[in-house]
Design an enzyme around this catalytic site. Structure first.
Site, short mmCIF file in Angstrom:
data_model
loop_
_atom_site.label_atom_id
_atom_site.label_comp_id
_atom_site.label_asym_id
_atom_site.label_seq_id
_atom_site.Cartn_x
_atom_site.Cartn_y
_atom_site.Cartn_z
N SER A 57 80.47 -90.64 8.97
CA SER A 57 79.56 -90.45 7.84
C SER A 57 78.20 -91.04 8.19
CB SER A 57 80.10 -91.16 6.60
OG SER A 57 81.36 -90.65 6.22
N THR A 109 79.25 -91.02 3.19
CA THR A 109 77.95 -90.67 2.64
C THR A 109 78.08 -90.21 1.19
OG1 THR A 109 77.38 -89.93 4.87
CG2 THR A 109 75.84 -89.39 3.12
N ALA A 110 79.17 -89.53 0.90
CA ALA A 110 79.39 -89.07 -0.46
C ALA A 110 79.34 -90.24 -1.45
CB ALA A 110 80.73 -88.34 -0.56
N HIS A 148 84.88 -82.06 1.87
CA HIS A 148 85.57 -81.06 2.69
C HIS A 148 85.88 -79.80 1.88
CE1 HIS A 148 85.42 -84.07 5.70
NE2 HIS A 148 86.58 -84.66 5.48
#
Length: 276
Positions: A57, A109-110, A148
């Site tokens: 990430s 990162t989300a 995803h």
């Protein structure tokens, strides 16, 4: 030289590895071993420096910047779309701020962008990414942050989108949202870094040139994705910004990490460095 390549168990990373998996590109004397794990595990391994090349990430990169350098290709970057917060019924941003949200890992990162969108005090509970849809659909969680292929399949579980972080980021900055990046360990030496970068870029190019074969390979990593949605997912996250960040992609990386650094997420100054 054996090079272990870590990639997350999702179709876009697998698609990019197809050129190596199929033997379609010149390996330049290197031996490649694929290592497939969920992204949170790959992030944790990168902190340890376990793999020579790995997907991570972007949010994790500042934590490993002394050990790894960014490859100029292989990014998963969405322009106006990205991870989504889903629930069984529509929830406003204010409502989401009052809920516990299951997330795919604290190093993703989300999660970093979720905190930017909803505030540092957002309540979360980590869960493997492939369990989040079930957790929300069953009622065990009120809301979940989906990455995803779940970005395309959440409707199959009767769930609705409450927040698209890629849309939010585009409105905030006018830039695509950089999510996953590929990094390579610095201790391999400059010559190996450049040679390996060329091989890995060739693998991405080969997959795009032989899309049907590469897609067949990638779909084995896409839980619940049929051919149509698999093709759409690849279009979303394997594109010209994947082949090379370009000026816009590099600006997006710097903007995201600069905002995170300014908010106190990282203890050390962030350095954005690419293999050139």
């Amino acid at each position: 030289m054996l090079i272990r390549v870590g990639f997350s168990a999702d179709p876009d990373d697998a698609f990019m590895f197809w050129g190596l998996a199929s033997g379609s590109v010149d390996r330049r004397g290197f031996e490649f071993e694929p290592v497939t794990e969920d992204i949170q595990t790959l992030n944790e391994w990168a902190v340890e420096g376990r793999l020579e090349v790995t997907a991570i990430s972007l949010a994790t990169y500042p934590l490993v910047q002394d050990r790894y350098v960014l490859l100029p290709h292989g990014a998963s970057m969405g322009a106006g779309y990205g991870p989504v917060v889903v629930a069984r019924e529509p929830l406003t941003l204010d409502a989401l701020r009052q809920e516990e949200i299951v997330i795919p890992g604290s190093l993703t990162t989300a999660y970093l962008v979720l905190r930017m969108a909803l505030g540092e005090d957002v309540r979360v509970r980590p869960l493997p990414f492939d369990r989040i849809l079930d957790e929300v659909a069953s009622g065990a969680a009120r809301a979940g942050l989906v990455i995803h292929e779940g970005q395309l399949t959440y409707g199959d579980e009767g769930l609705v989108k409450c927040l698209d972080l890629g849309e939010w980021w585009l409105l905030e900055t006018g830039l695509p949202l950089p999510l996953g990046v590929n990094v390579i360990r610095r201790d391999l030496g400059d010559d190996a870094l450049h040679e390996l970068s060329g091989v890995l870029r060739a693998s991405i190019d080969a997959a795009l040139e032989h899309r049907t074969e590469a897609l067949d390979y990638a779909l084995a990593f896409g839980r619940g994705l049929d051919d149509r949605r698999g093709d759409r997912f690849i279009d979303m996250y394997v594109n010209e910004l994947t082949q090379d960040y370009g000026a816009e992609g590099r600006q997006a990386v710097r903007e995201l990490l600069a905002r995170a650094e300014a908010s106190g997420v990282y203890e050390a100054p962030v350095r954005v460095e690419f293999v050139e």
